[in-house]
Design an enzyme around this catalytic site. Sequence first.
Site, PDB file in Angstrom:
ATOM      1  N   SER A 156      38.021  29.408  40.831  1.00  0.00           N
ATOM      2  CA  SER A 156      37.676  28.154  40.163  1.00  0.00           C
ATOM      3  C   SER A 156      38.925  27.522  39.579  1.00  0.00           C
ATOM      4  O   SER A 156      39.847  28.221  39.126  1.00  0.00           O
ATOM      5  CB  SER A 156      36.664  28.396  39.041  1.00  0.00           C
ATOM      6  OG  SER A 156      36.470  27.228  38.266  1.00  0.00           O
ATOM      7  N   TYR A 169      33.925  31.613  30.900  1.00  0.00           N
ATOM      8  CA  TYR A 169      34.041  31.394  32.343  1.00  0.00           C
ATOM      9  C   TYR A 169      35.506  31.352  32.757  1.00  0.00           C
ATOM     10  O   TYR A 169      35.900  31.969  33.750  1.00  0.00           O
ATOM     11  CB  TYR A 169      33.341  30.090  32.709  1.00  0.00           C
ATOM     12  CG  TYR A 169      33.210  29.833  34.186  1.00  0.00           C
ATOM     13  CD1 TYR A 169      32.257  30.512  34.943  1.00  0.00           C
ATOM     14  CD2 TYR A 169      34.023  28.905  34.824  1.00  0.00           C
ATOM     15  CE1 TYR A 169      32.123  30.276  36.305  1.00  0.00           C
ATOM     16  CE2 TYR A 169      33.893  28.661  36.185  1.00  0.00           C
ATOM     17  CZ  TYR A 169      32.942  29.350  36.921  1.00  0.00           C
ATOM     18  OH  TYR A 169      32.820  29.105  38.265  1.00  0.00           O
TER      19      TYR A 169
END
Length: 259
Positions: A156, A169
């Site tokens: 990501s 995250y």
Amino acid sequence: MSQLAEPPVRDETDAHTGQPGLAGRKAIVTGGTTGIGRAIAILLAAEGAKVFVCGRTPTHLDDALARIREVGDGDGLSLDLTDPAEVKRFVAEGARYLGGIDIAVLNAAIPADSLSDTQADDIPYIVDTNLTAYMTAAKAALEHLGPGSDVVIIGSMSAQSRGGESTVYAATKTGVQAFAEALRKELAEKDIKVGNIEPGLTGSDMQLPDIPPEKQREMIHKGDMLRAEDIAAATHFMLTQPRRTAVSLMRVEPRLQTR
């Protein structure tokens, strides 16, 4: 060269590198029932690869397999990758169904918020899903991967932006980034390529409920958000390069994403 000399014979063969196809390859895809993983599995199947996927929800698995089988061959399991025994079962069943494994796409992840907005009891499960399962799945897959194989890790852009709204995250995806880089170095001499694709904001169930489907469609149309299929196309590119070529990191962002 003299102006009277004969011009060189045009030879463009060296300008076109060979691109191996995906027909006949054998791929496992974690998190292959929704979002990016589903799009990757469908594209691989459409290109002639045989795929084996997993996801947490049986209805999502059924939906994904129905679409995969419209374009190619595939099967899968519903399970939770935070259980190491289930990871081993997924890889073993995948190898049995596929007749071996030469592509491992490690993609499964769940959303997570800032540390302030995350319950302490939830942190171990998030880390186990978003980081530990990448390592346990890679470890299990390595028992089947030989020379000429590929590992594609879906990370990501949060590993770069590290926004305060997604502290937990970002931490897991930074770990995935480091893991991918080190694993590439570990496996390079074995002719097992490892690449990390870091998507920017991508339309999927992971954006719910913050960004509802109609808003996602609007953002995709404007260029503020990617489609899951865009990351599938990046995966296809990574997998169809010559063996001498390691595309070790790809960052795929919406055209208008600037943060």
